[in-house]
Every structure is written in structure tokens, then in C-alpha cells.
Design a protein around this motif. Structure first.
Motif, PDB file in Angstrom:
ATOM      1  N   GLU A  51      10.152   4.135   1.882  1.00  0.00           N
ATOM      2  CA  GLU A  51       9.832   5.554   2.042  1.00  0.00           C
ATOM      3  C   GLU A  51       8.433   5.871   1.539  1.00  0.00           C
ATOM      4  OE1 GLU A  51      12.825   7.840   0.145  1.00  0.00           O
ATOM      5  OE2 GLU A  51      14.478   7.034   1.368  1.00  0.00           O
ATOM      6  N   THR A  52       7.926   5.061   0.590  1.00  0.00           N
ATOM      7  CA  THR A  52       6.631   5.365  -0.022  1.00  0.00           C
ATOM      8  C   THR A  52       5.651   4.186  -0.008  1.00  0.00           C
ATOM      9  OG1 THR A  52       7.536   4.796  -2.202  1.00  0.00           O
ATOM     10  CG2 THR A  52       7.604   7.130  -1.545  1.00  0.00           C
ATOM     11  N   SER A  53       6.047   3.060   0.570  1.00  0.00           N
ATOM     12  CA  SER A  53       5.170   1.885   0.578  1.00  0.00           C
ATOM     13  C   SER A  53       5.204   1.210   1.951  1.00  0.00           C
ATOM     14  CB  SER A  53       5.597   0.863  -0.488  1.00  0.00           C
ATOM     15  OG  SER A  53       5.443   1.389  -1.793  1.00  0.00           O
ATOM     16  N   ILE A  54       4.150   0.434   2.227  1.00  0.00           N
ATOM     17  CA  ILE A  54       4.067  -0.314   3.480  1.00  0.00           C
ATOM     18  C   ILE A  54       3.274  -1.586   3.241  1.00  0.00           C
ATOM     19  CG2 ILE A  54       1.988   0.938   4.209  1.00  0.00           C
ATOM     20  CD1 ILE A  54       2.958   0.661   7.103  1.00  0.00           C
ATOM     21  N   VAL A  91      -0.394   7.897   7.253  1.00  0.00           N
ATOM     22  CA  VAL A  91      -1.369   8.323   6.249  1.00  0.00           C
ATOM     23  C   VAL A  91      -1.219   7.379   5.056  1.00  0.00           C
ATOM     24  CG1 VAL A  91      -2.183  10.162   4.747  1.00  0.00           C
ATOM     25  CG2 VAL A  91      -1.244  10.714   7.016  1.00  0.00           C
ATOM     26  N   LEU A  92      -2.301   6.668   4.720  1.00  0.00           N
ATOM     27  CA  LEU A  92      -2.264   5.661   3.659  1.00  0.00           C
ATOM     28  C   LEU A  92      -3.166   6.050   2.509  1.00  0.00           C
ATOM     29  CD1 LEU A  92      -2.625   2.445   5.884  1.00  0.00           C
ATOM     30  CD2 LEU A  92      -0.529   3.677   5.249  1.00  0.00           C
ATOM     31  N   ASP A  93      -2.808   5.615   1.318  1.00  0.00           N
ATOM     32  CA  ASP A  93      -3.574   5.926   0.107  1.00  0.00           C
ATOM     33  C   ASP A  93      -4.691   4.908  -0.075  1.00  0.00           C
ATOM     34  OD1 ASP A  93      -4.264   7.207  -2.250  1.00  0.00           O
ATOM     35  OD2 ASP A  93      -2.921   5.956  -3.458  1.00  0.00           O
ATOM     36  N   ILE A  94      -5.626   4.938   0.836  1.00  0.00           N
ATOM     37  CA  ILE A  94      -6.774   4.010   0.803  1.00  0.00           C
ATOM     38  C   ILE A  94      -8.047   4.826   0.993  1.00  0.00           C
ATOM     39  CG2 ILE A  94      -7.954   2.103   1.969  1.00  0.00           C
ATOM     40  CD1 ILE A  94      -5.264   0.997   2.749  1.00  0.00           C
ATOM     41  N   THR A 123       0.843  -1.193   0.000  1.00  0.00           N
ATOM     42  CA  THR A 123       0.000   0.000   0.000  1.00  0.00           C
ATOM     43  C   THR A 123       0.876   1.239   0.000  1.00  0.00           C
ATOM     44  OG1 THR A 123      -1.729  -1.165   1.247  1.00  0.00           O
ATOM     45  CG2 THR A 123      -1.779   1.247   1.307  1.00  0.00           C
ATOM     46  N   THR A 124       0.425   2.281  -0.695  1.00  0.00           N
ATOM     47  CA  THR A 124       1.185   3.528  -0.742  1.00  0.00           C
ATOM     48  C   THR A 124       1.154   4.215   0.625  1.00  0.00           C
ATOM     49  OG1 THR A 124       0.739   3.849  -3.099  1.00  0.00           O
ATOM     50  CG2 THR A 124       1.382   5.798  -1.823  1.00  0.00           C
ATOM     51  N   LEU A 125       2.324   4.522   1.138  1.00  0.00           N
ATOM     52  CA  LEU A 125       2.479   5.238   2.403  1.00  0.00           C
ATOM     53  C   LEU A 125       2.726   6.708   2.071  1.00  0.00           C
ATOM     54  CD1 LEU A 125       2.942   5.325   5.513  1.00  0.00           C
ATOM     55  CD2 LEU A 125       5.353   4.792   5.034  1.00  0.00           C
ATOM     56  N   ILE A 126       1.770   7.557   2.383  1.00  0.00           N
ATOM     57  CA  ILE A 126       1.879   8.976   2.058  1.00  0.00           C
ATOM     58  C   ILE A 126       2.769   9.691   3.065  1.00  0.00           C
ATOM     59  CG2 ILE A 126       0.586  11.135   1.790  1.00  0.00           C
ATOM     60  CD1 ILE A 126      -1.759   9.440   0.769  1.00  0.00           C
ATOM     61  N   SER A 127       2.582   9.399   4.336  1.00  0.00           N
ATOM     62  CA  SER A 127       3.429  10.009   5.367  1.00  0.00           C
ATOM     63  C   SER A 127       3.335   9.200   6.648  1.00  0.00           C
ATOM     64  CB  SER A 127       3.012  11.462   5.626  1.00  0.00           C
ATOM     65  OG  SER A 127       1.700  11.522   6.168  1.00  0.00           O
ATOM     66  N   GLY A 128       4.277   9.432   7.542  1.00  0.00           N
ATOM     67  CA  GLY A 128       4.274   8.750   8.832  1.00  0.00           C
ATOM     68  C   GLY A 128       5.550   7.966   9.052  1.00  0.00           C
ATOM     69  N   ASN A 129       5.807   7.652  10.295  1.00  0.00           N
ATOM     70  CA  ASN A 129       7.014   6.927  10.695  1.00  0.00           C
ATOM     71  C   ASN A 129       6.661   5.462  10.873  1.00  0.00           C
ATOM     72  OD1 ASN A 129       9.562   6.282  11.566  1.00  0.00           O
ATOM     73  ND2 ASN A 129       9.356   7.231  13.578  1.00  0.00           N
ATOM     74  N   ALA A 130       6.883   4.652   9.844  1.00  0.00           N
ATOM     75  CA  ALA A 130       6.436   3.254   9.830  1.00  0.00           C
ATOM     76  C   ALA A 130       7.468   2.320  10.444  1.00  0.00           C
ATOM     77  CB  ALA A 130       6.128   2.810   8.407  1.00  0.00           C
ATOM     78  N   ASP A 131       6.961   1.310  11.132  1.00  0.00           N
ATOM     79  CA  ASP A 131       7.778   0.210  11.646  1.00  0.00           C
ATOM     80  C   ASP A 131       7.645  -0.931  10.635  1.00  0.00           C
ATOM     81  OD1 ASP A 131       9.050  -1.792  12.998  1.00  0.00           O
ATOM     82  OD2 ASP A 131       7.571  -1.966  14.606  1.00  0.00           O
ATOM     83  N   HIS A 132       8.568  -0.947   9.666  1.00  0.00           N
ATOM     84  CA  HIS A 132       8.484  -1.935   8.580  1.00  0.00           C
ATOM     85  C   HIS A 132       8.946  -3.304   9.074  1.00  0.00           C
ATOM     86  CE1 HIS A 132       7.537   0.923   5.382  1.00  0.00           C
ATOM     87  NE2 HIS A 132       8.420   1.740   5.925  1.00  0.00           N
ATOM     88  N   ARG A 133       8.077  -4.317   8.909  1.00  0.00           N
ATOM     89  CA  ARG A 133       8.398  -5.667   9.372  1.00  0.00           C
ATOM     90  C   ARG A 133       8.376  -6.699   8.257  1.00  0.00           C
ATOM     91  NH1 ARG A 133       4.947  -5.879  15.107  1.00  0.00           N
ATOM     92  NH2 ARG A 133       5.904  -4.003  16.016  1.00  0.00           N
ATOM     93  N   ASP A 134       8.274  -6.252   7.025  1.00  0.00           N
ATOM     94  CA  ASP A 134       8.186  -7.176   5.905  1.00  0.00           C
ATOM     95  C   ASP A 134       9.582  -7.617   5.445  1.00  0.00           C
ATOM     96  OD1 ASP A 134       9.035  -5.587   3.205  1.00  0.00           O
ATOM     97  OD2 ASP A 134       8.190  -4.228   4.700  1.00  0.00           O
ATOM     98  N   LEU A 135       9.586  -8.586   4.538  1.00  0.00           N
ATOM     99  CA  LEU A 135      10.825  -9.084   3.947  1.00  0.00           C
ATOM    100  C   LEU A 135      10.873  -8.793   2.454  1.00  0.00           C
ATOM    101  CD1 LEU A 135      11.016 -12.578   5.690  1.00  0.00           C
ATOM    102  CD2 LEU A 135      12.176 -10.475   6.355  1.00  0.00           C
ATOM    103  N   VAL A 136      10.122  -7.814   2.002  1.00  0.00           N
ATOM    104  CA  VAL A 136       9.968  -7.576   0.569  1.00  0.00           C
ATOM    105  C   VAL A 136      10.545  -6.230   0.129  1.00  0.00           C
ATOM    106  CG1 VAL A 136       8.293  -7.350  -1.313  1.00  0.00           C
ATOM    107  CG2 VAL A 136       7.898  -9.010   0.517  1.00  0.00           C
TER     108      VAL A 136
END
Length: 316
Positions: A297-300, A313-316, A277-290
């Protein structure tokens, strides 16, 4: 539901123990199911609501059904347990077409190592090799006891038994199988391993001096989705104009689905990329392996990742 989902019927279900079962699925109209290759898995929508991956045990030429071996992960989020505990013969499930991250490559010789439910994709590989007349393989299958051995009748059948070493450790560390003699001297064998995490870590350690291209692992649970110190946070959905609270015990994906959002996913363990999903803004805790560092910086991946602090903030 997404248009990619395929409806199938559970025509047979047998319990091995309270935690293990075997299911046979067919198309509702009896037609052949989508093609797959040995080592493949499907993603199924479970009664609990989540999508989970389950390996296929049958020979890829047997497309009139899919055969699954399923273990209830009692310490998980309930999806696999709902398949073992709730689904019964006659039920209709929705699945995605097979995918394969554990392909059987062409090789002169094979060593298959399976622990518990990890026998499922490896059984498919053995069945394919036997059909092709390839007898250059060995299977070491470890379980606690005959009563907890999934597909016991298959691995002890006359056609496969000559290639199988079946080991029961009774759950005792002192009785674990010693794989080192099979690993000590590298050769041309391709080694395929699927089983409990400790087993796979042991095989990784023992095969460190082998060519990396000859060692293959299957692991559906590489990411710890929820952690003891997780906290609730908020997401703002820019297209919907909604702000939602994500509880400490739910993923973004689970929360949004409970609010009526129809979102595509597959593994729900941070390893496939379907729920990107497109991540518009925010401090994400990325836990994926992809995702790469730049992509983060722009996806989650909303099936596993969260906010470190503040709002996403997500593009949904």
C-alpha cells in the motif's frame, strides 16, 4: 554510483562457449576481498548498465580473488550478455559486497544437483567441504556436452571427481538424467539444487515428500520483469517535481537511471528489496517477491513493478 560499490579488476576471462564464460576478479590494490560464505553471490554493474547477481565459485577461504561463472541470457534484457560479450581481461568492474541466500547448512550428508551455469555456487560448497575433510557428499552435474560444461576441469580434477556424476544429455529430452532414484526414499541428506527452471521444478516435484528444511534452491530470475502486454505509463517524482514516461520496454529503475538518478539496487529481479521506494499514490502492479500485502500500500520495488493504470506518485 553509490558508496557501497567496490572497484575490482578482471584479471582473467575465459570463454567456454559464445554464451558462457568464467571470470576472475581481484581488488585493485591486491588486498583480500570481502568475506563470503559458500553459496554466496555478488551484484555487479554490467556494461549494459543494470546490476546483476553472479554466484561465486571459489572456496570462501580464497579471498584474494572472486571466481564467477556467467551465462549470457540471450532472451533477457542484455545485462548478462554484456558481461559475456563485452568485458575483457584488464577491465574494471564495480560490485557490491557478497550476500548469501543459498547458505550451506551443517548436515551429515549432502546431495548437490547442478545444471549448466548452476554449478557455480555448488562448486564453492564442494570446495569448502573438501577443505574441511568432509567427504559425505555427491554431486550430479548435468550439461548438454563436454564443450558446454562450465568448470569441467574442476569437476573432473582428481580431488573432486570421485564425488561427481557428470551427465551429458545432448539437449535431448529422452536423455535427461533420472533423479527419482535419489529422491524416492527420504533420509537425512540436505539437497541443494541450482540450474535451469525446468530442472528445479522437477526436483521440487520429486522432493515434495521430503522435509522442506532439507531442500534448498537458488534462483536469480524468479520474476518476469517485462511482459508482452506491458504498456507505457507515467510516474510523478514528488521530491524532484518531475513527471516521466516509463516505456513499455523499460522498468521504472532503468528509466530513472537514464535520466540521471543515482538509485541503489541489487538483484533487479524483485527478490532482494534493495530498490524499495515509497509509493505515495497510484494503482501499482506489484511484481516483487518481497513486500507483504500491507507494505504494498505504501511501497514499490521499482526494478520490476509498474502501474496497472494511471499515474504512480513516488517519493523521489
Amino acid at each position: 554510483m553509490t558508496s557501497d560499490l567496490i572497484s575490482v579488476k578482471v584479471v582473467e576471462k575465459s570463454s567456454v562457449t559464445d554464451d558462457y564464460c568464467v571470470m576472475k576478479l581481484t581488488a585493485l590494490d591486491g588486498a583480500p576481498l570481502p568475506m563470503f560464505s559458500a553459496g554466496a553471490h555478488i551484484s555487479a554493474k554490467t556494461p549494459q548498465g543494470g546490476m546483476r547477481n553472479f554466484s561465486l565459485a571459489n572456496d570462501p577461504e580464497k579471498r584474494e580473488y572472486y571466481l564467477l561463472g556467467i551465462k549470457a541470457e540471450r532472451n533477457g534484457r542484455g545485462a548478462s550478455a554484456s558481461m559475456v560479450d563485452t568485458v575483457k581481461a584488464g577491465d574494471v568492474l564495480e560490485i557490491l559486497a557478497p550476500e548469501n541466500d543459498f547458505e550451506l547448512v551443517s548436515a551429515d550428508q549432502y546431495l548437490f544437483i547442478a545444471g549448466g551455469i548452476g554449478i557455480t555456487p555448488i562448486l564453492s560448497m564442494c570446495r569448502q567441504l573438501l577443505r574441511e575433510g568432509n567427504e559425505n557428499f555427491k554431486l550430479i552435474y548435468c550439461s548438454q556436452s563436454p564443450d558446454t560444461t562450465v568448470f569441467l576441469d574442476d569437476v573432473t580434477a582428481p580431488d573432486l571427481a570421485p564425488y561427481v556424476t557428470l551427465h551429458h544429455d545432448k539437449g535431448e529430452l529422452s536423455a535427461l538424467y533420472d533423479f527419482w532414484p535419489h529422491m524416492e526414499i527420504p533420509d537425512k541428506r540436505h539437497i541443494y539444487c541450482c540450474g535451469p527452471k525446468p530442472m528445479m521444478e522437477d526436483i521440487k516435484d520429486m522432493s515434495g515428500h521430503w522435509p522442506e528444511s532439507q531442500i534448498h534452491f537458488e534462483d536469480f530470475n524468479p520474476v518476469q520483469v517485462l511482459r508482452a502486454d506491458d504498456r507505457a505509463f507515467e510516474v510523478y517524482l514528488s521530491k524532484s517535481g518531475r513527471r516521466l514516461r516509463i516505456p513499455e520496454n523499460q522498468s521504472i529503475l532503468e528509466t530513472l537511471r537514464s535520466e540521471g538518478y543515482d538509485l541503489k539496487s541489487s538483484c533487479e529481479s524483485g527478490s532482494c528489496g534493495t530498490c524499495r521506494t515509497t509509493l505515495i499514490s497510484g494503482n501499482a502492479d506489484h511484481r516483487d517477491l518481497v513486500l507483504t500485502d500491507m507494505e504494498k500500500e505504501t511501497s514499490i520495488m521499482i526494478c520490476v513493478s509498474r502501474a496497472k493504470n494511471g499515474e504512480l506518485v513516488l517519493d523521489i
